[in-house]
Scaffold this motif. Structure first.
Motif, short mmCIF file in Angstrom:
data_model
loop_
_atom_site.label_atom_id
_atom_site.label_comp_id
_atom_site.label_asym_id
_atom_site.label_seq_id
_atom_site.Cartn_x
_atom_site.Cartn_y
_atom_site.Cartn_z
N HIS A 1 1.09 7.10 -6.82
CA HIS A 1 0.14 8.16 -7.15
C HIS A 1 0.84 9.26 -7.94
O HIS A 1 0.23 9.94 -8.77
CB HIS A 1 -0.48 8.74 -5.88
CG HIS A 1 -1.50 7.85 -5.26
ND1 HIS A 1 -2.37 8.30 -4.28
CD2 HIS A 1 -1.81 6.55 -5.46
CE1 HIS A 1 -3.16 7.31 -3.91
NE2 HIS A 1 -2.84 6.23 -4.61
N ASP B 1 -7.17 -3.31 -6.03
CA ASP B 1 -8.43 -2.66 -6.40
C ASP B 1 -8.41 -1.18 -6.06
O ASP B 1 -8.89 -0.35 -6.84
CB ASP B 1 -9.60 -3.35 -5.68
CG ASP B 1 -9.84 -4.77 -6.17
OD1 ASP B 1 -9.33 -5.12 -7.25
OD2 ASP B 1 -10.55 -5.52 -5.46
N THR B 2 -7.85 -0.83 -4.89
CA THR B 2 -7.81 0.57 -4.47
C THR B 2 -6.95 1.41 -5.41
O THR B 2 -7.35 2.50 -5.84
CB THR B 2 -7.27 0.68 -3.03
OG1 THR B 2 -8.15 -0.01 -2.15
CG2 THR B 2 -7.17 2.14 -2.60
N PHE B 3 -5.77 0.90 -5.75
CA PHE B 3 -4.91 1.67 -6.65
C PHE B 3 -5.50 1.73 -8.05
O PHE B 3 -5.45 2.79 -8.70
CB PHE B 3 -3.51 1.06 -6.72
CG PHE B 3 -2.57 1.85 -7.59
CD1 PHE B 3 -1.94 2.98 -7.11
CD2 PHE B 3 -2.34 1.47 -8.91
CE1 PHE B 3 -1.10 3.74 -7.92
CE2 PHE B 3 -1.50 2.21 -9.73
CZ PHE B 3 -0.87 3.34 -9.22
N CYS C 1 2.09 1.83 -3.45
CA CYS C 1 0.99 2.37 -4.26
C CYS C 1 0.81 3.87 -3.99
O CYS C 1 0.53 4.64 -4.91
CB CYS C 1 -0.31 1.62 -3.97
SG CYS C 1 -0.38 -0.03 -4.70
N ASN C 2 0.99 4.29 -2.74
CA ASN C 2 0.92 5.72 -2.43
C ASN C 2 1.97 6.50 -3.23
O ASN C 2 1.70 7.57 -3.77
CB ASN C 2 1.14 5.96 -0.94
CG ASN C 2 -0.06 5.61 -0.09
OD1 ASN C 2 -1.18 5.57 -0.58
ND2 ASN C 2 0.18 5.34 1.18
N ALA D 1 -8.62 1.74 -8.90
CA ALA D 1 -9.72 2.71 -8.90
C ALA D 1 -9.17 4.13 -8.95
O ALA D 1 -9.70 5.00 -9.66
CB ALA D 1 -10.58 2.51 -7.66
N PHE D 2 -8.09 4.39 -8.20
CA PHE D 2 -7.45 5.72 -8.24
C PHE D 2 -6.95 6.03 -9.64
O PHE D 2 -7.16 7.12 -10.17
CB PHE D 2 -6.31 5.77 -7.24
CG PHE D 2 -5.52 7.04 -7.28
CD1 PHE D 2 -5.95 8.16 -6.59
CD2 PHE D 2 -4.36 7.13 -8.03
CE1 PHE D 2 -5.23 9.35 -6.62
CE2 PHE D 2 -3.62 8.32 -8.07
CZ PHE D 2 -4.08 9.43 -7.38
N ASP E 1 -7.42 -6.18 -2.29
CA ASP E 1 -7.96 -4.85 -1.98
C ASP E 1 -6.95 -3.75 -2.27
O ASP E 1 -7.31 -2.64 -2.65
CB ASP E 1 -8.44 -4.77 -0.53
CG ASP E 1 -7.31 -4.92 0.47
OD1 ASP E 1 -6.42 -5.77 0.24
OD2 ASP E 1 -7.32 -4.20 1.49
N GLU E 2 -5.65 -4.05 -2.14
CA GLU E 2 -4.61 -3.07 -2.48
C GLU E 2 -4.60 -2.81 -3.99
O GLU E 2 -4.49 -1.65 -4.42
CB GLU E 2 -3.25 -3.59 -2.03
CG GLU E 2 -3.14 -3.75 -0.52
CD GLU E 2 -1.92 -4.53 -0.09
OE1 GLU E 2 -1.47 -4.34 1.06
OE2 GLU E 2 -1.40 -5.34 -0.90
N SER F 1 0.83 -1.21 0.00
CA SER F 1 0.00 0.00 0.00
C SER F 1 0.87 1.26 0.00
O SER F 1 0.53 2.26 -0.64
CB SER F 1 -0.92 0.00 1.22
OG SER F 1 -1.91 -0.99 1.11
#
Length: 219
Positions: free
Chosen positions: A107, A210-212, A103-104, A214-215, A207-208, A100
């Motif tokens: 961004h 999927d979250t990235f 992934c940050n 979606a971003f 979920d990691e 995660s």
């Protein structure tokens, strides 16, 4: 990708209106100079040419800057306070897992309002012609790598491994951007689980991913 703000103050619907005889702001000069720096290189950042693009007299430049060098220094200050600060900030954000956290950092790859890759490469090109800019670039790279190494260290990686993984993560992205691959977003997202495993040695959770994803799609 993130939507960039208009280059000129007068073209920005969210900006406060200019008053009196002021036609452009200091930031307008910087923004247009950055646009030229990115598209044409530092040699083309000339006061007269910028004034013509802004449709103002050259004398108005000196309300905001002492000289062309003063403007060039302002461009470097802007680059440091945006790109370098953004990457360091993203690397320091709290995250439940190292994947995660990575992934940050990524961004910065997706959101151009967070990190301007084109500006970064323009400064790297500029550094080939200027010892001063080369030194600033080296210092910036070192600060970014230190932040990425510290990120890996927070998740229990030994010092040497943390530094090595930081270097792989950072220099791989520079090379990826330099290659200018015409790669669809979905292709890159399909590779995300494999990239994260290579960067961290830890299999990512769904979920990691999927979250990235979606971003990325939202930008």
């Amino acid at each position: 990708m993130g939507k960039k703000k208009p280059i000129l103050h007068r073209d920005d619907p969210d900006a406060e209106p200019l008053v009196g005889n002021i036609k452009v702001t200091r930031q307008d000069w910087i923004n247009v100079a950055m646009d030229v720096l990115v598209s044409d290189g530092v040699e083309r950042v000339k006061v007269l040419a910028l004034a013509e693009r802004l449709a103002v007299s050259r004398s108005s430049f000196y309300w905001y800057f002492k000289s062309r060098q003063d403007l060039l220094d302002a461009l470097l200050d802007y680059w440091l306070s945006t790109n370098t600060v953004a990457m360091i900030r993203q690397a320091g954000l709290p995250a439940a897992t190292i994947n995660s956290a990575v992934c940050n950092v990524h961004h910065c790859v997706i959101d151009t309002t967070l990190f301007d890759t084109a500006l970064d490469f323009a400064v790297r090109d500029w550094a080939r012609r200027s010892g001063k800019v080369r030194r600033l670039l080296d210092q910036s790279d070192a600060r970014r790598l230190d932040a990425l190494s510290a990120m890996f260290s927070r998740y229990g990686y030994p010092d040497g491994e943390a530094e090595a993984r930081a270097r792989v993560l950072y220099y791989m992205q520079i090379g990826y951007d330099f290659a200018q691959l015409a790669e669809p977003l979905e292709v890159r997202l399909a590779m995300l689980p494999h990239y994260l495993l290579a960067f961290t040695g830890q299999p990512p959770q769904q979920d990691e991913i999927d979250t990235f994803s979606a971003f990325a799609r939202s930008h």
